[in-house]
Design a protein around this motif. Structure first.
Motif, PDB file in Angstrom:
ATOM      1  N   LEU A   5      -8.520 -80.903  49.330  1.00  0.00           N
ATOM      2  CA  LEU A   5      -8.142 -82.144  50.262  1.00  0.00           C
ATOM      3  C   LEU A   5      -9.306 -82.955  50.670  1.00  0.00           C
ATOM      4  O   LEU A   5     -10.180 -82.284  51.071  1.00  0.00           O
ATOM      5  CB  LEU A   5      -7.122 -81.831  51.036  1.00  0.00           C
ATOM      6  N   ASP A   6      -9.165 -84.408  50.388  1.00  0.00           N
ATOM      7  CA  ASP A   6     -10.215 -85.236  51.089  1.00  0.00           C
ATOM      8  C   ASP A   6      -9.615 -85.516  52.639  1.00  0.00           C
ATOM      9  O   ASP A   6      -8.532 -85.300  53.011  1.00  0.00           O
ATOM     10  CB  ASP A   6     -10.483 -86.285  50.527  1.00  0.00           C
ATOM     11  N   VAL A  12      -2.928 -87.820  56.225  1.00  0.00           N
ATOM     12  CA  VAL A  12      -1.582 -87.912  55.621  1.00  0.00           C
ATOM     13  C   VAL A  12      -0.741 -86.717  56.209  1.00  0.00           C
ATOM     14  O   VAL A  12       0.289 -86.859  56.696  1.00  0.00           O
ATOM     15  CB  VAL A  12      -1.554 -88.033  54.140  1.00  0.00           C
ATOM     16  N   LEU A  13      -1.349 -85.621  55.962  1.00  0.00           N
ATOM     17  CA  LEU A  13      -0.718 -84.450  56.289  1.00  0.00           C
ATOM     18  C   LEU A  13      -0.573 -84.352  57.951  1.00  0.00           C
ATOM     19  O   LEU A  13       0.713 -83.725  58.283  1.00  0.00           O
ATOM     20  CB  LEU A  13      -1.232 -83.165  55.955  1.00  0.00           C
ATOM     21  N   PRO A 145      -1.309 -76.720  59.983  1.00  0.00           N
ATOM     22  CA  PRO A 145      -2.503 -76.475  59.602  1.00  0.00           C
ATOM     23  C   PRO A 145      -3.272 -78.099  59.755  1.00  0.00           C
ATOM     24  O   PRO A 145      -2.705 -79.086  59.440  1.00  0.00           O
ATOM     25  CB  PRO A 145      -2.819 -75.980  58.294  1.00  0.00           C
ATOM     26  N   GLN A 146      -4.648 -78.121  60.362  1.00  0.00           N
ATOM     27  CA  GLN A 146      -5.411 -79.130  60.413  1.00  0.00           C
ATOM     28  C   GLN A 146      -6.406 -78.884  59.547  1.00  0.00           C
ATOM     29  O   GLN A 146      -6.783 -77.746  59.138  1.00  0.00           O
ATOM     30  CB  GLN A 146      -5.691 -79.562  61.894  1.00  0.00           C
ATOM     31  N   ALA A 147      -7.044 -80.322  59.133  1.00  0.00           N
ATOM     32  CA  ALA A 147      -8.395 -80.044  58.486  1.00  0.00           C
ATOM     33  C   ALA A 147      -9.581 -79.052  58.946  1.00  0.00           C
ATOM     34  O   ALA A 147      -9.815 -78.989  60.279  1.00  0.00           O
ATOM     35  CB  ALA A 147      -9.195 -81.348  58.270  1.00  0.00           C
ATOM     36  N   PRO A 148     -10.024 -78.238  58.254  1.00  0.00           N
ATOM     37  CA  PRO A 148     -10.743 -77.186  58.826  1.00  0.00           C
ATOM     38  C   PRO A 148     -12.341 -77.898  58.993  1.00  0.00           C
ATOM     39  O   PRO A 148     -12.501 -78.978  58.423  1.00  0.00           O
ATOM     40  CB  PRO A 148     -11.216 -76.211  57.692  1.00  0.00           C
ATOM     41  N   GLU A 149     -12.830 -77.279  60.223  1.00  0.00           N
ATOM     42  CA  GLU A 149     -14.119 -77.885  60.467  1.00  0.00           C
ATOM     43  C   GLU A 149     -15.168 -77.553  59.630  1.00  0.00           C
ATOM     44  O   GLU A 149     -15.238 -76.280  59.253  1.00  0.00           O
ATOM     45  CB  GLU A 149     -14.432 -77.519  62.037  1.00  0.00           C
TER      46      GLU A 149
END
Length: 151
Positions: A5-6, A12-13, A145-149
């Motif tokens: 995922l970019d 969007v998520l 879930p959120q974008a991983p760091e």
């Protein structure tokens, strides 16, 4: 299978997790894409299984479930089918996670009254020992879930 995922996919998520009914035109505006581009991204996220579904978030107290509990279950042995049948039959068991450690299962259970919760716990206790924690307040609701760091 892991889907790459970019940052726009993660945006969007994040927006859809906040509001799954967000119109695609508004979603496109929020993530700085055209409506057709965001529609394509959402369709791709759905078809790859990243977006597994949409559901309504229900206020438990508003529909009569004034008691929420977390139940830990130690399940001896390896025949788990009887427990799985009970899970299918009991709608007040909202969630069940198979875990490592001393407890085999972690369950999220709702009830209209404490006696109803006690009956459900008694049914679960036929499978092994239980530990029940009644929830005072949902301090942090499920947020997805959120974008991983990245380092």
């Amino acid at each position: 299978m892991t889907v790459n995922l970019d940052p726009i996919d993660w945006s969007v998520l994040a927006e859809l997790q906040r509001d799954g009914r967000l119109p695609l035109t508004e979603l496109a505006r929020r993530v700085n894409l055209s409506a057709s581009a965001v529609t394509e991204r959402v369709r791709r996220l759905e078809s790859t299984g990243v977006i597994a579904g949409y559901r309504a978030e229900v206020d438990l107290a508003a529909v009569g479930y004034g008691v929420l509990a977390v139940v830990r279950l130690k399940y001896p042995g390896s025949r788990h089918e009887p427990l799985h049948r009970l899970l299918d039959e009991r709608p007040e068991i909202l969630e069940c996670l198979r875990t490592t450690g001393d407890d085999c299962y972690l369950l999220k259970v709702v009830a209209t009254t404490m006696p109803q919760l006690e009956r459900t716990i008694n049914e679960l206790a036929q499978f092994g020992s239980t530990t029940t924690n009644v929830v005072y307040r949902q301090t942090l609701p499920y947020r997805g879930p959120q974008a991983p760091e990245h380092d």
